[in-house]
Design a protein around this motif. Structure first.
Motif, PDB file in Angstrom:
ATOM      1  N   HIS A  54     -11.377  50.486 -55.871  1.00 41.40           N
ATOM      2  CA  HIS A  54     -11.098  51.920 -55.781  1.00 41.40           C
ATOM      3  C   HIS A  54     -12.179  52.666 -55.004  1.00 41.40           C
ATOM      4  CE1 HIS A  54      -7.659  52.051 -58.524  1.00 41.40           C
ATOM      5  NE2 HIS A  54      -8.306  51.215 -59.316  1.00 41.40           N
ATOM      6  N   VAL A  55     -13.417  52.194 -55.114  1.00 38.71           N
ATOM      7  CA  VAL A  55     -14.546  52.893 -54.490  1.00 38.71           C
ATOM      8  C   VAL A  55     -14.890  52.276 -53.137  1.00 38.71           C
ATOM      9  CG1 VAL A  55     -16.873  53.792 -54.973  1.00 38.71           C
ATOM     10  CG2 VAL A  55     -15.339  53.278 -56.852  1.00 38.71           C
ATOM     11  N   GLY A  56     -14.062  51.378 -52.654  1.00 37.80           N
ATOM     12  CA  GLY A  56     -14.343  50.705 -51.398  1.00 37.80           C
ATOM     13  C   GLY A  56     -15.218  49.486 -51.599  1.00 37.80           C
ATOM     14  N   VAL A  57     -15.663  48.907 -50.491  1.00 29.42           N
ATOM     15  CA  VAL A  57     -16.480  47.690 -50.513  1.00 29.42           C
ATOM     16  C   VAL A  57     -17.819  47.974 -49.846  1.00 29.42           C
ATOM     17  CG1 VAL A  57     -16.643  45.304 -49.728  1.00 29.42           C
ATOM     18  CG2 VAL A  57     -14.428  46.223 -50.453  1.00 29.42           C
ATOM     19  N   HIS A  58     -18.899  47.565 -50.528  1.00 30.97           N
ATOM     20  CA  HIS A  58     -20.240  47.676 -49.951  1.00 30.97           C
ATOM     21  C   HIS A  58     -21.156  46.703 -50.679  1.00 30.97           C
ATOM     22  CE1 HIS A  58     -23.202  49.735 -47.450  1.00 30.97           C
ATOM     23  NE2 HIS A  58     -24.051  49.635 -48.467  1.00 30.97           N
ATOM     24  N   PHE A  59     -22.062  46.083 -49.941  1.00 25.76           N
ATOM     25  CA  PHE A  59     -23.013  45.130 -50.522  1.00 25.76           C
ATOM     26  C   PHE A  59     -24.382  45.795 -50.603  1.00 25.76           C
ATOM     27  CE2 PHE A  59     -19.639  42.718 -48.511  1.00 25.76           C
ATOM     28  CZ  PHE A  59     -19.314  41.776 -49.479  1.00 25.76           C
ATOM     29  N   PHE A  60     -25.066  45.615 -51.746  1.00 20.97           N
ATOM     30  CA  PHE A  60     -26.270  46.397 -52.024  1.00 20.97           C
ATOM     31  C   PHE A  60     -27.555  45.586 -52.063  1.00 20.97           C
ATOM     32  CE2 PHE A  60     -22.737  48.812 -53.762  1.00 20.97           C
ATOM     33  CZ  PHE A  60     -23.000  50.093 -53.296  1.00 20.97           C
ATOM     34  N   ARG A  61     -27.476  44.263 -52.049  1.00 20.45           N
ATOM     35  CA  ARG A  61     -28.709  43.472 -52.142  1.00 20.45           C
ATOM     36  C   ARG A  61     -29.508  43.579 -50.848  1.00 20.45           C
ATOM     37  NH1 ARG A  61     -25.536  38.430 -54.698  1.00 20.45           N
ATOM     38  NH2 ARG A  61     -25.658  39.005 -56.904  1.00 20.45           N
ATOM     39  N   PRO A  62     -30.821  43.661 -50.954  1.00 21.08           N
ATOM     40  CA  PRO A  62     -31.672  43.776 -49.754  1.00 21.08           C
ATOM     41  C   PRO A  62     -31.938  42.408 -49.124  1.00 21.08           C
ATOM     42  CG  PRO A  62     -33.023  43.900 -51.713  1.00 21.08           C
ATOM     43  CD  PRO A  62     -31.610  43.796 -52.198  1.00 21.08           C
ATOM     44  N   ASN A  63     -30.868  41.802 -48.594  1.00 19.53           N
ATOM     45  CA  ASN A  63     -31.043  40.496 -47.950  1.00 19.53           C
ATOM     46  C   ASN A  63     -30.195  40.438 -46.683  1.00 19.53           C
ATOM     47  OD1 ASN A  63     -28.308  39.559 -48.685  1.00 19.53           O
ATOM     48  ND2 ASN A  63     -29.112  39.436 -50.762  1.00 19.53           N
ATOM     49  N   LEU A  64     -30.412  39.379 -45.902  1.00 17.48           N
ATOM     50  CA  LEU A  64     -29.737  39.245 -44.611  1.00 17.48           C
ATOM     51  C   LEU A  64     -28.229  39.140 -44.762  1.00 17.48           C
ATOM     52  CD1 LEU A  64     -29.940  38.904 -41.539  1.00 17.48           C
ATOM     53  CD2 LEU A  64     -30.228  36.433 -41.916  1.00 17.48           C
ATOM     54  N   PHE A  65     -27.775  38.404 -45.772  1.00 19.45           N
ATOM     55  CA  PHE A  65     -26.332  38.216 -45.946  1.00 19.45           C
ATOM     56  C   PHE A  65     -25.635  39.559 -46.149  1.00 19.45           C
ATOM     57  CE2 PHE A  65     -22.507  37.727 -48.412  1.00 19.45           C
ATOM     58  CZ  PHE A  65     -21.870  36.654 -47.824  1.00 19.45           C
ATOM     59  N   ASP A  66     -26.152  40.379 -47.063  1.00 21.91           N
ATOM     60  CA  ASP A  66     -25.511  41.659 -47.337  1.00 21.91           C
ATOM     61  C   ASP A  66     -25.589  42.589 -46.130  1.00 21.91           C
ATOM     62  OD1 ASP A  66     -25.312  40.498 -49.817  1.00 21.91           O
ATOM     63  OD2 ASP A  66     -25.840  42.308 -50.906  1.00 21.91           O
ATOM     64  N   TYR A  67     -26.680  42.520 -45.397  1.00 14.57           N
ATOM     65  CA  TYR A  67     -26.827  43.346 -44.197  1.00 14.57           C
ATOM     66  C   TYR A  67     -25.741  42.999 -43.165  1.00 14.57           C
ATOM     67  CZ  TYR A  67     -28.892  45.283 -39.937  1.00 14.57           C
ATOM     68  OH  TYR A  67     -29.095  45.964 -38.758  1.00 14.57           O
ATOM     69  N   VAL A  68     -25.574  41.703 -42.933  1.00 10.70           N
ATOM     70  CA  VAL A  68     -24.564  41.257 -41.967  1.00 10.70           C
ATOM     71  C   VAL A  68     -23.158  41.550 -42.481  1.00 10.70           C
ATOM     72  CG1 VAL A  68     -23.586  39.241 -40.797  1.00 10.70           C
ATOM     73  CG2 VAL A  68     -26.075  39.494 -41.006  1.00 10.70           C
ATOM     74  N   ALA A  69     -22.935  41.322 -43.783  1.00  8.77           N
ATOM     75  CA  ALA A  69     -21.602  41.531 -44.361  1.00  8.77           C
ATOM     76  C   ALA A  69     -21.162  42.986 -44.238  1.00  8.77           C
ATOM     77  CB  ALA A  69     -21.599  41.101 -45.823  1.00  8.77           C
ATOM     78  N   ASN A  70     -22.057  43.916 -44.442  1.00 11.72           N
ATOM     79  CA  ASN A  70     -21.695  45.336 -44.347  1.00 11.72           C
ATOM     80  C   ASN A  70     -21.314  45.744 -42.929  1.00 11.72           C
ATOM     81  OD1 ASN A  70     -21.986  46.122 -47.056  1.00 11.72           O
ATOM     82  ND2 ASN A  70     -24.204  46.324 -46.840  1.00 11.72           N
ATOM     83  N   ARG A  71     -21.876  45.064 -41.934  1.00 10.02           N
ATOM     84  CA  ARG A  71     -21.587  45.421 -40.545  1.00 10.02           C
ATOM     85  C   ARG A  71     -20.443  44.613 -39.952  1.00 10.02           C
ATOM     86  NH1 ARG A  71     -25.885  47.047 -42.299  1.00 10.02           N
ATOM     87  NH2 ARG A  71     -27.088  48.795 -41.445  1.00 10.02           N
ATOM     88  N   LEU A  72     -20.344  43.373 -40.352  1.00 13.52           N
ATOM     89  CA  LEU A  72     -19.285  42.516 -39.813  1.00 13.52           C
ATOM     90  C   LEU A  72     -17.997  42.620 -40.618  1.00 13.52           C
ATOM     91  CD1 LEU A  72     -18.499  40.335 -37.741  1.00 13.52           C
ATOM     92  CD2 LEU A  72     -19.398  38.620 -39.342  1.00 13.52           C
TER      93      LEU A  72
END
Length: 589
Positions: free
Chosen positions: A179-197
């Motif tokens: 309901h609130v959409g999708v976003h990754f919050f961990r401060p790591n490379l995987f979450d950084y890439v996942a949020n952009r890709l």
């Protein structure tokens, strides 16, 4: 006798006139006789008192699948609804599992998918009236995963068309919906890439899920002044179910509509379940529903001494750390160099194709279609023969999809499995791993309640498809056909009903101060758009159910997507959810 030539024509004309007069008289007599016979025939028909077949009221449940999905994903939910609600409802319980946005079509955006669902709905309403003499007087909508967002758009569109002036909205439910959409919050490379890709991988739907679309659809759908919000307000009851852990597709915070994520380090959380939840028997397995008591669950003071959250019927892969690690390492060796690049390329290709298709295709004429349905079904009009043929065709398509997957279905399932596997690996290596101890729940005395739902898992797909096309059969005959088969699902419905009635008000609790796990250290740094969504959607009265399934894939398990026997804990939980609906129907008869 001599007749002069002068008088002969005169006499011939006279004879002709006499003949014509006689013919006219005979014709009048015949017409009078025919009229007398007609009146006698009409009188005879009136004496027979022939009347058209009266339409039976129907309560239609629309079951909307999620991303990469198909109608088959909703089969267990469908069976639970039919088995649980038929005996307590004054209306015939009918289900519709739309198939027109299945598989890769889910990339086409929430709006386009919703239009297809509405088209399926309107055609089904017509065919139910035409073939089965059923008039849809009530409607409930159940959305799974992305299907919950699609369902909310459907509600808004139906509201703006005046649909709810004719059909009463009853239940709106979502299972593991972002309901609130999708976003990754961990401060790591995987979450950084996942949020952009990530926003580029799932077509226009991906942009909407990551709240990156120009229209900000998720924010707009949460606006209290919008048709989407006002449509939701009309439903008698709104429910949501959210996995607290092991859901690699939809995180707890977004499906529970909250800013908090307290279950990331689950080994430090003592999960408590609602009191006195009754067990069920699925095949040879005895299991308990997994409704969490959010007010009593708490953090443990010494996580090192905590023995973990015990669950019955845990698979050997989950309970054995060495075996689990070996399988995970083997999967990573295959996934990283080959599987993941292939899936990403395939998903990007389909995303591009979907974007082009959406631009070229016209919007569906659902407003005009609804006007015709409104007249023909609810105001004694005549159903369009072409609509009836289209409705029957769509029924057959849904029936065939329940028996056979297509190539598109196989590839979309392949992609979904890869994405979930990738997220599982990230969660195991980066996130908190959970301690697994296989242990049965504390022994309860066997309930001797005679009122049970007893059904079976259909192994033959044709029998398993208890679809809307079978609506001409009575629910009683459907239930009796189950009883003739091997008993695989044994549910104590009366006890389920009593227990959920005791707890339902606590599930409505929106007082965050009563939930000790919702502390500042578990609060997420949401995007501003997400904060608006949370604030607005929580203005509605929700029954919120947190669920913990100790499974590799809880997103699959929350609707028992692979069948009852493959997920007994999920099946048991679904039937307890159905008891909330049973009680509501009883209370509003």
């Amino acid at each position: 006798m001599y007749i002069s030539q002068a008088t002969l024509p005169y006499r011939l004309v006279r004879y002709a006139v006499i003949a014509i007069r006689k013919l006219i008289l005979d014709t009048r007599i015949i017409l009078i006789i025919l009229k007398i016979h007609q009146k006698m025939a009409l009188a005879a028909l009136a004496a027979l008192e022939v009347t058209p077949i009266a339409d039976e009221d129907a309560h239609l449940f629309v079951l909307v699948h999620g991303l990469w999905g198909s109608p088959k994903h909703m089969l267990v939910v469908e069976r639970a609804l039919k088995n649980s609600l038929a005996e307590v409802s004054n209306e015939r319980i009918i289900t519709l599992k739309p198939s027109s946005f299945r598989f890769w079509k889910t990339y086409d955006g929430i709006e386009r998918c919703a239009e297809r669902v509405i088209a399926d709905l309107l055609y089904e309403i017509e065919i139910l009236k035409e073939k089965d003499h059923l008039k849809v007087s009530k409607i409930s909508i159940i959305g799974y995963s992305l299907g919950g967002l699609i369902s909310r758009f459907v509600v808004g569109k139906l509201f703006s068309m005046g649909f709810f002036d004719e059909v009463s909205p009853v239940f709106f439910c979502t299972f593991a919906t972002p309901h609130v959409g999708v976003h990754f919050f961990r401060p790591n490379l995987f979450d950084y890439v996942a949020n952009r890709l990530g926003k580029l991988l799932f077509g226009y739907t991906g942009l909407q899920l990551f709240v990156a679309d120009n229209d900000s659809l998720l924010v707009r759908m949460a606006d209290p002044e919008s048709a989407f919000f006002q449509g939701l307000e009309l439903f008698e009851s709104r429910l949501l179910l959210a996995n607290v852990k092991n859901d690699r597709s939809v995180a707890f915070y977004t499906s529970y509509i909250t800013e908090f994520s307290p279950f990331d380090q689950i080994d430090s959380v003592n999960i408590r379940y609602l009191k006195d939840l009754p067990p069920s028997r699925i095949g040879v397995t005895k299991v308990w529903p997994k409704f969490i008591d959010m007010e009593k669950s708490h953090r443990v003071e010494n996580p090192q001494e905590f023995q973990g959250n015990r669950q019955e019927a845990t698979s050997i892969i989950r309970s054995n750390k060495i075996l689990r690690g070996t399988i995970l390492l083997s999967a990573a060796v295959i996934l990283v160099p080959f599987y993941i690049p292939l899936i990403i390329c395939l998903s990007l290709y389909v995303s591009g194709y979907s974007a082009l298709k959406v631009k070229l295709l016209r919007s569906m004429r659902i407003e005009e279609h609804w006007k015709e349905v409104r007249l023909s079904v609810y105001h004694e009009g005549v159903i369009d023969s072409e609509h009836a043929e289209q409705g029957e065709s769509r029924r057959k398509q849904r029936h065939n999809l329940a028996k056979h997957e297509t190539f598109k279905g196989d590839t979309s399932n392949f992609t979904e499995s890869a994405m979930e596997g990738m997220l599982f690996a990230e969660d195991e290596f980066v996130g908190g791993q959970s301690k697994i101890i296989e242990e049965n729940e504390p022994s309860d005395e066997e309930d001797k309640d005679s009122n049970k739902v007893v059904c079976m898992e259909a192994h033959d797909e044709e029998q398993a498809e208890l679809s809307e096309s079978d609506s001409n059969q009575t629910n009683k005959s459907l239930f009796a056909s189950f009883l003739r088969k091997k008993h695989i699902i044994d549910i104590l419905t009366d006890k389920n009903d009593r227990v959920v009635r005791e707890h339902v008000e606590s599930l409505r609790n929106n007082d965050l101060s009563k939930i000790p796990l919702f502390s500042e250290d578990s609060k997420l740094d949401l995007l501003e758009e997400q904060k608006i969504i949370v604030k607005n959607l929580n203005k509605l009265d929700w029954i919120k159910i947190a669920v913990y399934h100790d499974l590799f894939n809880a997103h699959d398990g929350i609707v028992a997507r692979r069948g009852e026997k493959s997920n007994p804990k999920g099946t048991c939980t679904i039937y307890l959810w159905a008891s909330i609906l049973r009680n509501h129907i009883r209370d509003h008869i």
